[in-house]
Design an enzyme around this catalytic site. Structure first.
Site, PDB file in Angstrom:
ATOM      1  N   CYS A 141      39.699  36.807  29.733  1.00 20.33           N
ATOM      2  CA  CYS A 141      41.139  37.016  29.696  1.00 20.33           C
ATOM      3  C   CYS A 141      41.528  37.924  30.860  1.00 20.33           C
ATOM      4  CB  CYS A 141      41.551  37.663  28.366  1.00 20.33           C
ATOM      5  SG  CYS A 141      43.271  38.189  28.363  1.00 20.33           S
TER       6      CYS A 141
ATOM      7  N   CYS B 173      44.558  33.978  24.643  1.00 21.45           N
ATOM      8  CA  CYS B 173      43.644  35.060  24.271  1.00 21.45           C
ATOM      9  C   CYS B 173      43.884  35.465  22.818  1.00 21.45           C
ATOM     10  CB  CYS B 173      43.851  36.254  25.197  1.00 21.45           C
ATOM     11  SG  CYS B 173      42.767  37.635  24.796  1.00 21.45           S
TER      12      CYS B 173
ATOM     13  N   CYS C  29      44.602  39.673  22.862  1.00 14.59           N
ATOM     14  CA  CYS C  29      45.867  40.296  23.251  1.00 14.59           C
ATOM     15  C   CYS C  29      47.036  39.330  23.234  1.00 14.59           C
ATOM     16  CB  CYS C  29      45.742  40.962  24.626  1.00 14.59           C
ATOM     17  SG  CYS C  29      45.640  39.800  25.971  1.00 14.59           S
TER      18      CYS C  29
ATOM     19  N   ASP D 137      43.691  27.515  35.014  1.00 16.18           N
ATOM     20  CA  ASP D 137      43.255  27.722  36.395  1.00 16.18           C
ATOM     21  C   ASP D 137      43.837  29.010  36.989  1.00 16.18           C
ATOM     22  OD1 ASP D 137      41.872  25.375  36.159  1.00 16.18           O
ATOM     23  OD2 ASP D 137      43.370  24.151  37.193  1.00 16.18           O
TER      24      ASP D 137
ATOM     25  N   ASP E  65      40.970  29.097  42.223  1.00 15.01           N
ATOM     26  CA  ASP E  65      40.131  28.328  41.328  1.00 15.01           C
ATOM     27  C   ASP E  65      40.311  26.878  41.726  1.00 15.01           C
ATOM     28  OD1 ASP E  65      38.407  28.228  39.000  1.00 15.01           O
ATOM     29  OD2 ASP E  65      40.045  27.134  38.073  1.00 15.01           O
TER      30      ASP E  65
ATOM     31  N   CYS F 132      43.250  41.424  29.186  1.00 13.93           N
ATOM     32  CA  CYS F 132      42.521  42.505  28.520  1.00 13.93           C
ATOM     33  C   CYS F 132      41.019  42.478  28.793  1.00 13.93           C
ATOM     34  CB  CYS F 132      42.769  42.446  27.012  1.00 13.93           C
ATOM     35  SG  CYS F 132      42.026  41.007  26.216  1.00 13.93           S
TER      36      CYS F 132
ATOM     37  N   GLU G 242      34.934  30.541  43.307  1.00 11.06           N
ATOM     38  CA  GLU G 242      33.678  30.436  42.581  1.00 11.06           C
ATOM     39  C   GLU G 242      32.633  29.711  43.409  1.00 11.06           C
ATOM     40  OE1 GLU G 242      33.367  29.663  37.906  1.00 11.06           O
ATOM     41  OE2 GLU G 242      35.166  28.916  38.873  1.00 11.06           O
TER      42      GLU G 242
HETATM   43 ZN   LIG Z   1      43.446  39.208  26.305  1.00 11.59          ZN
END
Ligand SMILES: [Zn+2]
Length: 424
Positions: free
Chosen positions: A343, A362, A365, A372, A202, A346, A290
């Site tokens: 995330c 997150c 989770c 990054d 990233d 998850c 990206e």
């Molecule tokens: Zn998560």
């Protein structure tokens, strides 16, 4: 594999050579302006302009007929000829851009060049061009000293694995450079030295880049942030420059000081990017990053400085050719893939994540990770899933924009989701 690459050296010319360099850039500028004027005249009368060869023929007739142009012989004919070719290309690119056949921002009609306001450069495409030790030899100019050793290119020329196609001489902040466009016959390994190694990177705002590889290692490279660090110095220099009387000697001097500052920042940045990308391309077969819309990002003024500072576009271009030359490849994740908002634990996707939030937390989770690094892990996973099923992520990550593909692909790059089929 035959590739075209550039070798660039800073020149240390004698004062006579420097005069010749200035004379050649003047000749190239004159030829461009002369050709542009002819093209405009013809366009007004016949709605078409001249090609490079026609301009060269017209110029050859006029330079002999007009005694005021007798100075032409002081410079290599290449300077004029290549200026006409540049003009030819600029006109063609203008048309292409207007028809939407050209990537990037829209190009305007070529403009006249003004001394001191335009880039000083000229090009040789024929004649003796070679290098040895800390010298380069160019037509008309003879042997010019360089600041660094030219051995990397000299060795290739000697071994017959490189051929110089052209040499462009340019000036940046009082320093002259020669850039050889060279056709190089490169031995590219069939397979990367570390087959199967993958890293998602990233290109960050805070760090130069953050990566997460398939062994679970996290790699972060801190950028030297050369622009930001020297910004104050530069701001002071530009304020001082603005206070100088226009047209004065002091203004000229402060302009040169400012230009040197900019040039040094640019070279520090390029060096950091070269080191980081060379290292990545050597260590990993697949590099995923990206596909950022750099032109669009630099229009956002708040982000602009940081983005321009770190040179996103430059990093991507370097990775692309360096991966290819190591037998690996660069995979570009679609611009709309929410690498930062997903995330990596998850798979839950956040709807919003302001750039100021540097840590990813997150709600689903409870994962807490550097922003990054989280994005880098997602990109790596994306590449892995793409290799298994060619259309993974296809519809869901690009609502309404499925099927968008870049118009032009650099060699050695593949788009994520097409990784199974793309050849190196
Ligand atoms: Zn998560």
């Amino acid at each position: 594999m035959k590739v075209t690459q550039a070798y660039r050296f800073a020149l240390n010319p004698s004062s006579a050579q420097e005069r010749a360099l200035r004379s050649h850039t003047g000749a190239a500028r004159f030829a461009w302006n002369w050709g542009l004027a002819r093209c405009k005249e013809r366009y007004a009368a016949e709605s078409k302009w001249y090609g490079a060869a026609e301009l060269h023929r017209l110029w050859n007739a006029e330079k002999k007929a007009d005694p005021a142009l007798a100075w032409w012989a002081e410079n290599s004919t290449c300077a004029y000829q290549e200026a006409f070719r540049n003009l030819d290309r600029a006109l063609a690119d203008f048309i292409k851009s207007r028809k939407g056949q050209r990537k990037g921002r829209r190009l305007g009609f070529p403009r006249f060049k003004k001394r001191g306001k335009c880039r000083d450069s000229f090009r040789f495409s024929t004649g003796v061009m070679r290098c040895a030790g800390t010298t380069v030899t160019l037509p008309r100019l003879g042997t010019v000293r360089t600041y660094e050793s030219t051995r990397k290119l000299a060795r290739r020329l000697e071994a017959g694995t490189a051929r110089i196609l052209s040499a462009t001489v340019s000036r940046t902040a009082q320093r002259w450079f020669v850039s050889f466009t060279v056709e190089v016959d490169r031995a590219v390994p069939v397979r990367h030295a570390r087959p199967g190694s993958v890293i998602g990177i990233d290109l960050g705002i805070k760090t130069l880049l953050a990566g997460a590889d398939s062994d679970g290692n996290v790699v972060t490279v801190d950028g030297p942030k050369p622009l930001r660090a020297r910004l104050r110095k530069m701001r002071r220099a530009s304020r001082a420059h603005a206070r100088k009387q226009p047209g004065s000697a002091n203004r000229r001097k402060s302009a040169a000081r400012l230009a040197r500052l900019h040039a040094s920042v640019a070279s520090v940045r390029a060096d950091a990017l070269h080191q980081a990308t060379t290292d990545l391309a050597r260590r990993y077969e697949t590099v995923v990053c990206e596909d950022l819309n750099v032109a669009g990002m630099t229009r956002n003024r708040r982000l602009a400085r940081a983005v321009a500072d770190q040179g996103f576009g430059t990093a991507r271009r370097m990775l692309s050719y360096k991966c290819a030359r190591n037998g690996g490849r660069l995979v570009l994740a679609d611009r709309w893939f929410p690498s930062s908002k997903t995330c990596s634990g998850c798979g839950a996707v956040k709807t919003k994540l302001p750039l100021s939030e540097r840590v990813f937390t997150c709600e689903a989770c409870g994962l807490v990770l550097d922003r990054d690094v989280n994005a880098a892990i997602n990109l790596r996973v994306l590449a892995a899933s793409g290799a298994e099923s060619p259309n993974a992520w296809g519809g869901c990550v690009r609502p309404g924009r499925a099927g968008r593909r870049p118009l032009n692909q650099e060699p050695g790059t593949a788009l994520a989701g097409k990784t199974g089929t793309a050849a190196r």
